[in-house]
Design an enzyme around this catalytic site. Structure first.
Site, PDB file in Angstrom:
ATOM      1  CB  SER A  23      -1.028  -0.031   1.128  1.00 32.74           C
ATOM      2  OG  SER A  23      -1.836   1.017   1.041  1.00 32.74           O
ATOM      3  CG  HIS A  50      -4.716  -0.669  -0.658  1.00 33.84           C
ATOM      4  ND1 HIS A  50      -4.332  -0.368   0.593  1.00 33.84           N
ATOM      5  CD2 HIS A  50      -5.052  -1.718  -0.832  1.00 33.84           C
ATOM      6  CE1 HIS A  50      -4.552  -1.462   1.272  1.00 33.84           C
ATOM      7  NE2 HIS A  50      -4.940  -2.335   0.320  1.00 33.84           N
ATOM      8  CG  ASP A 143      -5.886  -5.314   2.309  1.00 32.87           C
ATOM      9  OD1 ASP A 143      -6.297  -6.496   2.376  1.00 32.87           O
ATOM     10  OD2 ASP A 143      -5.715  -4.767   1.143  1.00 32.87           O
TER      11      ASP A 143
END
Length: 200
Positions: A23, A50, A143
């Site tokens: 990310s 992301h 995540d």
């Protein structure tokens, strides 16, 4: 890390695919990690970062200019092929079906993200089992932690970027806290590991 230690971690493994999640700070990390892999690399590479909803991803184009491998955005129903780097696109979750083809879905965001790393990693763990390697890099939330844990539970190789090196250490730290990975490595060592997979 000593190459002998990396080789020991690969002993007895036959890795067919690698899934990489990141990310915040992930583009820079991948630019250190992936260029330099040889043409004809014998594993499928799947990378997911992301991407804000509604924003087109240009990652495939950026990396194609720097890679010896074909690079493209994963397409629905497309068969996963060795020697190709696939990126998850914007606005859809990306998963791997048991027949090792990609699937795109519009399910609700997970960890405020769509695509979410957990979706891809958990589905790839089901599809590849112990023939999968999962790598989790820099990022700002949890995540990927559950996805990497699923890869480990399926017998796959799990690798986390050393949080001390990560631009944003939260994601690696969450993965380590949930399930101890097989390896905690710097980006340079992860690059070496990817090259060693080709010789293993």
């Amino acid at each position: 890390m000593d190459p002998a230690q990396l080789q020991a971690a690969l002993a007895g493994r036959k890795v067919e695919a690698v899934v990489i999640g990141a990310s915040a700070g992930g583009v820079g990390a991948l630019l250190r990690l992936l260029p330099g892999l040889p043409a004809g690399y014998g594993r499928a590479l799947m990378a997911i970062l992301h991407i804000p909803e509604g924003r087109q991803s240009h990652l495939a184009g950026v990396f194609q200019q720097r890679m010896h491998l074909p690079v493209r955005e994963a397409r629905d129903k497309e068969e996963v092929s060795a020697g190709t780097l696939y990126f998850a696109g914007s606005g859809y979750h990306l998963s791997v079906e048991n027949d090792r083809s990609f699937s795109l879905s519009c399910e609700a965001p997970l960890h405020f993200a769509r695509p979410a790393i957990d979706y891809l990693m958990q589905s790839a763990a089901d599809a590849y089992g112990p023939a999968l390697a999962g790598i989790l890099l820099t990022g700002a939330n949890q995540d990927g932690a559950a996805g990497l844990a699923a890869i480990g539970a399926a017998g796959g190789l799990t690798v986390v970027q050393d949080p001390r090196e990560a631009d944003v250490p939260t994601m690696p730290q969450e993965a380590i806290a949930l399930r101890q990975p097989d390896l905690i490595l710097t980006l340079d060592d992860i690059h070496t590991l990817l090259l060693m997979l080709e010789k293993n």
